[in-house]
Design an enzyme around this catalytic site. Structure first.
Site, PDB file in Angstrom:
ATOM      1  N   GLY A  10      -2.691  -4.637  12.189  1.00 17.17           N
ATOM      2  CA  GLY A  10      -3.399  -4.038  11.046  1.00 17.17           C
ATOM      3  C   GLY A  10      -3.987  -5.124  10.169  1.00 17.17           C
ATOM      4  O   GLY A  10      -3.339  -6.146   9.947  1.00 17.17           O
ATOM      5  N   ASP A 127       3.264  -4.851   4.959  1.00 16.93           N
ATOM      6  CA  ASP A 127       4.602  -4.237   4.897  1.00 16.93           C
ATOM      7  C   ASP A 127       5.697  -5.208   4.427  1.00 16.93           C
ATOM      8  O   ASP A 127       6.787  -4.779   4.060  1.00 16.93           O
ATOM      9  CB  ASP A 127       4.998  -3.686   6.265  1.00 16.93           C
ATOM     10  CG  ASP A 127       4.139  -2.515   6.694  1.00 16.93           C
ATOM     11  OD1 ASP A 127       3.414  -1.972   5.846  1.00 16.93           O
ATOM     12  OD2 ASP A 127       4.190  -2.148   7.875  1.00 16.93           O
TER      13      ASP A 127
HETATM   14  O1  F6P Z   1       0.439  -2.917   9.959  1.00 14.43           O
HETATM   15  C1  F6P Z   1       1.026  -2.296   8.906  1.00 14.43           C
HETATM   16  C2  F6P Z   1       0.570  -0.871   8.733  1.00 14.43           C
HETATM   17  O2  F6P Z   1      -0.307  -0.834   7.643  1.00 14.43           O
HETATM   18  C3  F6P Z   1       1.738   0.078   8.552  1.00 14.43           C
HETATM   19  O3  F6P Z   1       2.252   0.113   7.258  1.00 14.43           O
HETATM   20  C4  F6P Z   1       1.151   1.386   8.997  1.00 14.43           C
HETATM   21  O4  F6P Z   1       2.147   2.275   9.463  1.00 14.43           O
HETATM   22  C5  F6P Z   1       0.265   0.978  10.104  1.00 14.43           C
HETATM   23  O5  F6P Z   1      -0.119  -0.349   9.845  1.00 14.43           O
HETATM   24  C6  F6P Z   1      -0.954   1.832  10.264  1.00 14.43           C
HETATM   25  O6  F6P Z   1      -1.651   1.397  11.376  1.00 14.43           O
HETATM   26  P1  F6P Z   1      -3.113   1.842  11.779  1.00 14.43           P
HETATM   27  O7  F6P Z   1      -4.052   1.256  10.775  1.00 14.43           O
HETATM   28  O8  F6P Z   1      -3.304   1.242  13.132  1.00 14.43           O
HETATM   29  O9  F6P Z   1      -3.119   3.321  11.760  1.00 14.43           O
END
Ligand code: F6P
Length: 345
Positions: A10, A127
């Site tokens: 992310g 996170d």
């Molecule tokens: O990588 C951290 C995060 O922001 C988490 O807190 C969250 O659950 C996830 O990524 C969401 O991922 P994506 O943007 O792939 O839906």
């Protein structure tokens, strides 16, 4: 030296600060050449590259996201992925690769290091759940965005005598919820580390509303929070898994909204902050931390270190073993959650 850089997982405010730090320190102080691999691990697998220069990394410090782009590609889930990375490291004459990522990206980096890829990791996640470092960049920005959102929910909640449930990110760890809840004055904060008791949540809210002139409340919930008793709250999200096996979460706030309203009679609304927490400009703290991490990663590489991660320990940047960083998640300890509980109800 020829240095590879990639950003995986992310996105996170401060990624561009790290890239800029790597480029400035690498080129100006060591005469390095920097090769950017685009879209996380997809870049070195498919050999998607871009040169990173002083020119094309100018003016990016304040920008959110990543100029390298990102993906959740898992090289160990792709046929021949590891060999392709090894081949492309050689084809691009990369002496050391700097993956910037969280538990998944750096977990893969750690395994690739064992397969012969030279790496120095940089910890990234909003996170803040990566072990080995006190803080990851991006977390401070996310907390500030969530805090501001909670402040805004306060004024509208108060105007309408409503309870507002604010859902923040945090799949396995409740750092964002805990910090934003404390900073924003949440009346209840629910995090994945400590399964919640719905009866207790209701009684906190009823207790608060029994006070003279108090007719609104704010509940902050991490997307991965789960009730003690299981049931419908535990099944939110669409069940879809990403390449690292994580389920996509979402919906707990709405489930809580219904439960709170039906059990208390308090008019309740929910709001999901979602990717707003990850987008946009990084805070000063994250720009500084990202810059320090980038510079430190290049220094570590020239010191001959490999298989390590730069980390913030207290006020200092240190090196830790990648294996230590990705071994276990860093979760909120009970004593910190106890501080949040002082303000419940
Ligand atoms: O990588 C951290 C995060 O922001 C988490 O807190 C969250 O659950 C996830 O990524 C969401 O991922 P994506 O943007 O792939 O839906």
């Amino acid at each position: 030296m020829r240095v590879g850089v990639l950003t995986g997982g992310g996105d996170c405010p401060g990624l561009n600060a790290v890239i800029r730090g790597i480029v400035r320190q690498g080129i100006n102080n060591y005469g390095d050449e920097i090769v950017g691999f685009r879209y996380g691990w997809k870049g070195p697998i498919e050999n998607i590259t871009m040169p990173l220069t002083l020119d094309n990394t100018r003016g990016i410090l304040h920008r959110g996201g990543t100029i390298l782009r990102s993906s959740r590609t898992n090289p160990f889930k792709i046929e021949g992925g590891v060999q392709k990375i090894l081949d492309n490291m050689e084809a691009n004459k990369i002496d050391c690769l700097i993956p910037i990522g969280g538990e998944d990206t750096l977990g893969a980096a750690n395994k690739l290091h064992a397969e012969g890829v030279s790496v120095i990791g940089v910890p990234k996640t909003i996170d803040n759940d990566l072990s080995g470092t006190d803080y990851t960049f991006g977390f401070d920005t996310a907390v500030n965005i969530a805090m501001e959102a909670i402040d805004r929910c306060h004024s509208t909640g108060e105007s309408h005598d409503r309870t507002i449930v604010v859902e923040v990110m945090g799949r396995h760890a409740g750092w964002i919820a805990l910090h934003a809840g404390l900073a924003g004055g949440a009346d209840v904060t629910l995090i994945p580390e400590f399964p919640f008791d719905m009866d207790e949540v209701i009684s906190h809210l009823q207790h608060r509303h029994s006070k003279e002139g108090v007719d609104f409340s704010i509940v902050v919930v991490a997307e991965g929070a789960v009730p003690k008793e299981g049931g419908s709250f535990a099944t939110v999200g669409d069940g879809e898994l990403d390449a690292f096996g994580h389920v996509r979460l979402g919906g707990i706030a709405q489930a809580l909204e219904k439960e709170i309203e039906s059990r208390t009679g308090f008019e309740t609304r929910s709001t999901v902050l979602g990717h707003i927490q990850r987008g946009g400009s990084p805070t000063a703290f994250d720009r500084v931390l990202g810059s320090r991490f980038g510079v430190a990663a290049i220094d570590a590489m020239h010191d001959g270190e490999r298989g390590k991660m730069v980390a913030l320990r207290g006020a200092d940047i240190k090196l830790v073993e990648l294996a230590e960083a990705v071994g276990t998640l860093k979760v909120v300890p009970p004593e910190l959650y106890d501080v949040a509980k002082v303000f419940f109800g």
